[in-house]
Each structure stands twice: as C-alpha cells, then as structure tokens.
Enzyme design. Structure first.
Site, PDB file in Angstrom:
ATOM      1  N   SER A  54       0.796  -1.233   0.000  1.00 33.11           N
ATOM      2  CA  SER A  54       0.000   0.000   0.000  1.00 33.11           C
ATOM      3  C   SER A  54       0.826   1.279   0.000  1.00 33.11           C
ATOM      4  CB  SER A  54      -0.972   0.011   1.187  1.00 33.11           C
ATOM      5  OG  SER A  54      -2.092  -0.809   0.907  1.00 33.11           O
ATOM      6  N   LYS A  57       0.040   3.695  -2.782  1.00 29.96           N
ATOM      7  CA  LYS A  57      -0.956   4.773  -2.742  1.00 29.96           C
ATOM      8  C   LYS A  57      -0.295   6.140  -2.571  1.00 29.96           C
ATOM      9  CE  LYS A  57      -4.678   1.832  -0.973  1.00 29.96           C
ATOM     10  NZ  LYS A  57      -3.968   0.594  -0.612  1.00 29.96           N
ATOM     11  N   SER A 114      -6.205   3.646   3.801  1.00 32.45           N
ATOM     12  CA  SER A 114      -5.579   2.806   2.780  1.00 32.45           C
ATOM     13  C   SER A 114      -6.627   2.029   1.995  1.00 32.45           C
ATOM     14  CB  SER A 114      -4.559   1.842   3.405  1.00 32.45           C
ATOM     15  OG  SER A 114      -3.677   1.324   2.428  1.00 32.45           O
TER      16      SER A 114
END
Length: 417
Positions: A54, A57, A114
């Site tokens: 993640s 992102k 997230s």
C-alpha cells in the site's frame, strides 16, 4: 493530442516491463535519510527490489494532488466507483459499483484508511484504466528520480511486476512533502468521517512517536510489512523506510529503533526508547511539520544517496476518460510471510463473497492490531474457491483468541500458518 498521450503511456509501460526482468527479492530493507543535510544516515538492502504494497498509494496520491493543482479535477468532483474498483478486497470504503465518491473522500480514504477501492477508482478516473494509470505512475516515478520502481496498479494489491526499493520510497515521501506540503498534512490525521461513519487509520507508530507526522503503512504476503515515515527531531527532517517486516509491531519497533539511533544529538537512544513515550494527538490537532522543508519554485528530480538517471517526460493523466479495463487478472496473495499466523474465515465460490465475509469480520478484531485481509484463489477440481483470511497474528495463541471472538458472533474460522 490523445494519441501522443497513449503513445507515451504505452512506451512507459514497455519500459516498466523491461525493468521487471529482475524479480523482487522480497527481503528486509531499511533506509533513513536526513532531508535537511542530504545525508544517508542508515541503509541496508536499500536498492533491493521488493513489493511496495500500500505504499503504492503514495504515488496515486501524488498524481491526484498534481491533477488538483492543475485544475483537471476539483476536491468536490464526483468519480465513479467502477466495477474494477468495487471488486477490490478490504481495506475499502465499500461503495457499490456505479455509485460515486468525491475526490476528497477518495483522498482521505487512501491516505488514512488505505482504501483499495478508492485508489482503484482514482486510477480508473485519471488514467482511463488501472493498467494505463500504472504506466503513468511509473513514468512519474522516473521523473522524480525513482530508478527501480514499477507500478502496475493504483492500490498496491499483489502483482509480481509491481516493485520498488526502500530508497525509491524515500524519494517519493520527500516529493510529497516538498511538492504538496498542505495536502501532505492529511497523512497525519487519525480518522475521518465518511457518510456518517468514523473511519480510523492504522499508522500506529505515528500516533506514539514524537514529531512523526506521516506517512504510510503497507502489507501484502509477498512483501511483508512496509512503512514509510517522516519525522522532525531537533529541527531536522528525517525520512525513514522499512520494508519486509515480519509483523506490524516488529516493523514499527524497527523503525523507531532506527530513528532513535540516528537522531542528530539524540545520544543514541537504545531500542524503542523514544517510541515508548506515548504522545496523545487528536485527529484535528495532529502535528503537521511538512512546511519546515524548503519548497523549490519548480519540481525537479530528487537525488538521494547517488545520482539518479535522467527523468522521463510523460503526460501525468489522461485528458479524457476511456472505458476502464476489467478487473486485473488476480489479486491473490503470493508466497511469503510463512512465519505469520493467520485465520481462515471463509471458502467461498466468488471473490466478492469472500470479501464480504472479511468486511463483516474485521470490525470485530480491532483489538488485535493491524491485520491484513487476504483473498486467496485456488482450484478444487474444476471449481475455483476463494479463501478469506486475516493475516498478521504474532502467534497461534493470538490467532486462536481471534477465532474465539469471531465464533462468539457466529462467524466460523480456524487457525492456519
């Protein structure tokens, strides 16, 4: 003009595929950089390829902030939750396909929770498809001086070809703080309100480490537990990246230990001495020190440690939307993390059914720290089965206790490793 954009995106994607001839080694790595002095304070396996999870992102948000600044989109614009985006496994906002979310909701969902569906929706909106957006992300990485990173999707969900290094993630963190200091402050929030619901973040080290104001956590089986952090101590801005932690707690403690050891004038505080000093901060009053970094008048390639290759040129987003592609082939977790205990709570006939069980179970296990949801597909004869699992328990005893909590709420489960 659009044909030129398509050509540049395809060329970038071809370059990305060339880079992925080296497979990710998915081992432990760390990198601590003093942005004030330009010195590398600690480094281990910093150029070794791993999967970003993640932390991906961060780039999705960088390109979103870029589009906002260019007025290609606005904070209150609505973007469609595509079938591709709605199908992503948790963490997610849980908006149904065909419905809309605002750019603001997507940004807060990505930075704080997230949310995989928010990231995929933004990728589909800005790039026309998540695959195309991955090519745009990779080209932007080259512009910023991220030499080894290849992006294939907007969320960080498993893809063997999506790779990065600890050094490259430090470059990206610096770029976010430098280029978008106001927007960067969103990373310091503990929670946000989404349509009447309070949605909490899980950057637990940030909540207890003095002077830390961001930035992102991540996990997939293939990478282990990842963390990018930014902290100001004694007037100096430090950027830290840890990749490949065995558990969320071990990763957080390792980051704290590295920062303690490299704090200028900190006296070499042992272990997690600094991290153990609990610091209470509300969502509204979170420390935001991003503006202490000098902001240049124009963007430039960031050089960290050693000179980077020349930047590429690319249009940062599609000027007109095109139909999104179908869901990427698989979000199955890959091999790795064998020493982590997990629980299985469903073996369903579809990915969406398995994800629905995860969404029901996860709110019941908030006392067990940061757990990573996983939907793993496999075949039983000719029938594909999707196993819904939660990963990240420190041991069998903790996993067994979690199962007991779920069983008390009529959700069956068992412990696996």
């Amino acid at each position: 003009m659009l044909s030129i954009q398509r050509f540049m995106a395809l060329a970038s994607l071809a370059f990305a595929l060339l880079l992925t001839s080296r497979a990710a080694e998915a081992g432990y790595a760390h990198y601590i950089y003093d942005a004030s002095s330009g010195k590398v304070l600690a480094s281990e396996n910093a150029e070794t390829l791993n999967h970003p999870a993640s932390l991906t992102k961060m780039m999705t948000l960088y390109i979103t902030f870029e589009a906002l600044k260019a007025r290609k989109i606005r904070w209150d614009d609505e973007i469609v939750m595509t079938p591709n985006a709605a199908s992503k496994i948790p963490f997610k906002l849980g908006v149904k396909a065909g419905q809309t979310i605002t750019v603001r909701e997507a940004v807060y969902g990505m930075a704080i929770r997230s949310a995989n569906d928010a990231a995929a929706a933004m990728g589909d909106h800005l790039g026309g498809s998540e695959e195309r957006f991955g090519a745009i992300m990779t080209a932007k990485a080259r512009q910023l001086g991220m030499r080894s990173t290849v992006f294939r999707n907007a969320s960080g969900l498993p893809d063997e070809a999506q790779v990065t290094t600890a050094r490259d993630m430090a470059v990206l963190a610096i770029a976010l703080i430098r280029d978008y200091p106001k927007e960067y402050q969103i990373f310091s929030q503990r929670s946000f309100t989404f349509r009447g619901r309070t949605i909490k973040g899980h950057n637990n080290l940030m909540y207890r480490y003095p002077g830390m104001d961001g930035i992102k956590t991540g996990f997939v089986n293939a990478s282990g537990y990842n963390l990018a952090s930014a902290v100001t101590v004694n007037g100096r801005r430090l950027i830290g990246v840890v990749l490949g932690g065995k558990t969320a707690r071990q990763r957080d403690n390792r980051m704290a230990e590295l920062l303690d050891q490299t704090v200028p004038g900190g006296g070499g505080l042992p272990g997690v001495a600094v991290a153990s000093r609990a610091q209470k901060r509300s969502a509204e009053g979170a420390v935001a020190l991003a503006t202490e970094m000098p902001i240049p008048s124009e963007r430039r390639e960031i050089t960290v440690g050693v000179p980077a290759k020349a930047a590429a040129t690319v249009t940062p987003y599609a000027s007109t939307p095109v139909s999104p592609l179908a869901e990427i082939a698989s979000a199955n977790t890959q091999a790795g993390g064998a020493d982590l205990w997990r629980i299985q709570i469903s073996a369903a006939g579809s990915r969406s059914s398995a994800s629905a069980v995860l969404e029901k179970a996860m709110p019941l296990l908030t006392d067990f720290g940061q757990l990573a949801p996983s939907v793993e597909g496999s075949y039983s004869g000719r029938q594909e089965v999707f196993r819904a699992r939660l990963v990240g328990f420190a041991g069998r005893e903790e996993a067994t206790r979690a199962c007991s909590v779920l069983k008390a709420r009529s959700i069956d489960c068992f412990v696996v490793r």
